[in-house]
Scaffold this motif. Structure first.
Motif, PDB file in Angstrom:
ATOM      1  N   GLU A  27       0.821  -1.272  -0.077  1.00 42.85           N
ATOM      2  CA  GLU A  27      -0.081  -0.078   0.194  1.00 42.85           C
ATOM      3  C   GLU A  27       0.885   1.327   0.074  1.00 42.85           C
ATOM      4  OE1 GLU A  27      -3.254   0.093  -0.219  1.00 42.85           O
ATOM      5  OE2 GLU A  27      -3.642  -1.826  -0.039  1.00 42.85           O
ATOM      6  N   SER A  28       0.787   2.044  -0.810  1.00 42.72           N
ATOM      7  CA  SER A  28       1.427   3.209  -0.931  1.00 42.72           C
ATOM      8  C   SER A  28       0.905   4.216   0.069  1.00 42.72           C
ATOM      9  CB  SER A  28       1.378   3.908  -2.232  1.00 42.72           C
ATOM     10  OG  SER A  28       0.214   4.187  -2.632  1.00 42.72           O
ATOM     11  N   GLY A  29       1.868   4.791   1.064  1.00 43.47           N
ATOM     12  CA  GLY A  29       1.382   5.730   1.894  1.00 43.47           C
ATOM     13  C   GLY A  29       0.813   5.054   3.075  1.00 43.47           C
ATOM     14  N   LEU A  30       0.188   5.771   3.953  1.00 43.92           N
ATOM     15  CA  LEU A  30      -0.559   5.324   5.047  1.00 43.92           C
ATOM     16  C   LEU A  30      -1.994   5.060   4.542  1.00 43.92           C
ATOM     17  CD1 LEU A  30       0.890   7.743   7.820  1.00 43.92           C
ATOM     18  CD2 LEU A  30       1.313   5.348   7.376  1.00 43.92           C
ATOM     19  N   VAL A  31      -2.438   4.048   5.195  1.00 45.64           N
ATOM     20  CA  VAL A  31      -3.855   3.533   5.035  1.00 45.64           C
ATOM     21  C   VAL A  31      -4.935   3.845   6.366  1.00 45.64           C
ATOM     22  CG1 VAL A  31      -5.460   1.692   4.500  1.00 45.64           C
ATOM     23  CG2 VAL A  31      -3.267   1.551   3.625  1.00 45.64           C
ATOM     24  N   GLU A  32      -5.886   4.548   6.025  1.00 46.23           N
ATOM     25  CA  GLU A  32      -6.411   5.188   7.370  1.00 46.23           C
ATOM     26  C   GLU A  32      -7.585   3.739   7.578  1.00 46.23           C
ATOM     27  OE1 GLU A  32      -8.493   8.871   7.693  1.00 46.23           O
ATOM     28  OE2 GLU A  32      -6.881   9.789   6.482  1.00 46.23           O
ATOM     29  N   VAL A  33      -7.494   3.281   8.879  1.00 39.86           N
ATOM     30  CA  VAL A  33      -8.383   2.220   9.257  1.00 39.86           C
ATOM     31  C   VAL A  33      -8.971   2.527  10.740  1.00 39.86           C
ATOM     32  CG1 VAL A  33      -6.984   0.567   8.128  1.00 39.86           C
ATOM     33  CG2 VAL A  33      -6.482   1.044  10.511  1.00 39.86           C
ATOM     34  N   SER A  34      -9.882   1.839  11.346  1.00 38.41           N
ATOM     35  CA  SER A  34     -10.443   1.785  12.710  1.00 38.41           C
ATOM     36  C   SER A  34     -10.314   0.540  13.221  1.00 38.41           C
ATOM     37  CB  SER A  34     -11.582   2.500  12.568  1.00 38.41           C
ATOM     38  OG  SER A  34     -12.448   1.682  12.089  1.00 38.41           O
ATOM     39  N   THR A  35     -10.173   0.299  14.411  1.00 39.11           N
ATOM     40  CA  THR A  35     -10.263  -1.001  15.145  1.00 39.11           C
ATOM     41  C   THR A  35     -11.859  -1.022  15.448  1.00 39.11           C
ATOM     42  OG1 THR A  35     -10.152   0.214  17.378  1.00 39.11           O
ATOM     43  CG2 THR A  35      -8.189  -0.517  16.305  1.00 39.11           C
ATOM     44  N   ARG A  36     -12.316  -2.441  15.558  1.00 40.27           N
ATOM     45  CA  ARG A  36     -13.506  -3.050  15.734  1.00 40.27           C
ATOM     46  C   ARG A  36     -13.161  -3.504  17.185  1.00 40.27           C
ATOM     47  NH1 ARG A  36     -16.924  -6.826  12.028  1.00 40.27           N
ATOM     48  NH2 ARG A  36     -16.959  -8.122  13.784  1.00 40.27           N
ATOM     49  N   ASN A  37     -12.283  -4.073  17.504  1.00 37.20           N
ATOM     50  CA  ASN A  37     -12.057  -4.721  18.881  1.00 37.20           C
ATOM     51  C   ASN A  37     -10.532  -5.175  19.192  1.00 37.20           C
ATOM     52  OD1 ASN A  37     -11.304  -7.561  18.192  1.00 37.20           O
ATOM     53  ND2 ASN A  37     -13.464  -7.702  17.862  1.00 37.20           N
ATOM     54  N   ILE A  38     -10.201  -4.994  20.386  1.00 32.88           N
ATOM     55  CA  ILE A  38      -8.662  -4.874  20.490  1.00 32.88           C
ATOM     56  C   ILE A  38      -8.357  -5.725  21.612  1.00 32.88           C
ATOM     57  CG2 ILE A  38      -8.553  -2.876  22.035  1.00 32.88           C
ATOM     58  CD1 ILE A  38      -6.096  -2.289  20.331  1.00 32.88           C
ATOM     59  N   SER A  39      -7.253  -6.503  21.855  1.00 32.20           N
ATOM     60  CA  SER A  39      -6.935  -7.129  23.074  1.00 32.20           C
ATOM     61  C   SER A  39      -5.298  -6.991  23.157  1.00 32.20           C
ATOM     62  CB  SER A  39      -7.337  -8.713  22.809  1.00 32.20           C
ATOM     63  OG  SER A  39      -6.374  -9.338  21.840  1.00 32.20           O
ATOM     64  N   ALA A  40      -4.908  -7.691  24.326  1.00 28.22           N
ATOM     65  CA  ALA A  40      -3.380  -7.594  24.299  1.00 28.22           C
ATOM     66  C   ALA A  40      -2.592  -8.485  23.291  1.00 28.22           C
ATOM     67  CB  ALA A  40      -3.169  -8.198  25.743  1.00 28.22           C
ATOM     68  N   ALA A  41      -3.320  -9.304  22.632  1.00 29.04           N
ATOM     69  CA  ALA A  41      -2.850 -10.355  21.711  1.00 29.04           C
ATOM     70  C   ALA A  41      -3.004 -10.036  20.184  1.00 29.04           C
ATOM     71  CB  ALA A  41      -3.040 -11.858  21.807  1.00 29.04           C
ATOM     72  N   GLY A  42      -4.036  -8.978  20.075  1.00 26.71           N
ATOM     73  CA  GLY A  42      -4.262  -8.855  18.695  1.00 26.71           C
ATOM     74  C   GLY A  42      -5.654  -7.612  18.716  1.00 26.71           C
ATOM     75  N   ALA A  43      -5.906  -7.362  17.462  1.00 24.91           N
ATOM     76  CA  ALA A  43      -6.721  -6.473  16.986  1.00 24.91           C
ATOM     77  C   ALA A  43      -7.525  -6.610  15.762  1.00 24.91           C
ATOM     78  CB  ALA A  43      -6.116  -5.022  16.991  1.00 24.91           C
ATOM     79  N   TYR A  44      -8.795  -6.289  15.665  1.00 23.12           N
ATOM     80  CA  TYR A  44      -9.492  -6.509  14.615  1.00 23.12           C
ATOM     81  C   TYR A  44      -9.748  -5.149  13.734  1.00 23.12           C
ATOM     82  CZ  TYR A  44     -13.271  -7.993  11.345  1.00 23.12           C
ATOM     83  OH  TYR A  44     -14.135  -8.208  10.305  1.00 23.12           O
ATOM     84  N   PHE A  45      -9.132  -4.980  12.513  1.00 26.85           N
ATOM     85  CA  PHE A  45      -9.041  -3.692  12.272  1.00 26.85           C
ATOM     86  C   PHE A  45      -9.988  -3.574  10.899  1.00 26.85           C
ATOM     87  CE2 PHE A  45      -4.662  -3.490  13.489  1.00 26.85           C
ATOM     88  CZ  PHE A  45      -4.544  -2.228  14.177  1.00 26.85           C
ATOM     89  N   GLN A  46     -10.871  -2.513  10.343  1.00 27.57           N
ATOM     90  CA  GLN A  46     -11.716  -2.306   9.504  1.00 27.57           C
ATOM     91  C   GLN A  46     -11.141  -1.576   8.612  1.00 27.57           C
ATOM     92  OE1 GLN A  46     -15.599  -1.279  11.586  1.00 27.57           O
ATOM     93  NE2 GLN A  46     -16.303  -2.963  10.666  1.00 27.57           N
ATOM     94  N   SER A  47     -11.031  -1.844   7.173  1.00 23.00           N
ATOM     95  CA  SER A  47     -10.425  -0.833   6.227  1.00 23.00           C
ATOM     96  C   SER A  47     -11.018  -1.054   4.694  1.00 23.00           C
ATOM     97  CB  SER A  47      -8.896  -1.503   6.222  1.00 23.00           C
ATOM     98  OG  SER A  47      -8.320  -0.776   5.030  1.00 23.00           O
ATOM     99  N   ASN A  48     -10.724  -0.118   4.092  1.00 25.61           N
ATOM    100  CA  ASN A  48     -11.331  -0.090   2.648  1.00 25.61           C
ATOM    101  C   ASN A  48     -10.272  -1.401   1.929  1.00 25.61           C
ATOM    102  OD1 ASN A  48     -13.531   1.271   3.028  1.00 25.61           O
ATOM    103  ND2 ASN A  48     -12.527   3.227   2.543  1.00 25.61           N
ATOM    104  N   CYS A  49      -9.145  -1.308   2.052  1.00 23.02           N
ATOM    105  CA  CYS A  49      -8.366  -2.113   1.384  1.00 23.02           C
ATOM    106  C   CYS A  49      -8.147  -3.521   1.968  1.00 23.02           C
ATOM    107  CB  CYS A  49      -6.704  -1.784   1.492  1.00 23.02           C
ATOM    108  SG  CYS A  49      -6.123  -1.807   2.949  1.00 23.02           S
TER     109      CYS A  49
END
Length: 92
Positions: A27-49
């Motif tokens: 991906e060129s440059g930075l991709v804007e995403v948001s978390t849906r949930n997060i823990s000490a061992a991982g995160a679920y990201f939502q993104s258009n890519c």
């Protein structure tokens, strides 16, 4: 059957991500995403890519500041949390 060992928290936080695969940025440059949930061992990201499973990434999650009555000097400061990891799965 739930296999996760760490508690997950439903948090929607903005983040900036750079995905890499085999030392190549896909991906060129930075991709804007948001978390849906997060823990000490991982995160679920939502993104258009849709990065491939196994893709390495670097993310910066932004935690917005809040009113802090105990430490007013830090009341509205945002915190940036840097994360490095790999995509376990990707959904369409």
């Amino acid at each position: 059957m739930e296999r996760r060992c760490n508690a997950r928290f439903d948090l929607v936080l903005p983040a900036l991500v750079v995905f890499n695969r085999d030392d190549r940025t896909i991906e060129s440059g930075l991709v804007e995403v948001s978390t849906r949930n997060i823990s000490a061992a991982g995160a679920y990201f939502q993104s258009n890519c849709q990065p491939a499973a196994g893709a390495r990434f670097e993310a910066e999650v932004i935690v917005a500041g809040q009113n802090n009555h105990l430490f007013p000097a830090r009341a509205l400061e945002s915190r940036h949390i840097r994360i490095e990891g790999r995509v376990v799965r990707s959904e369409a």
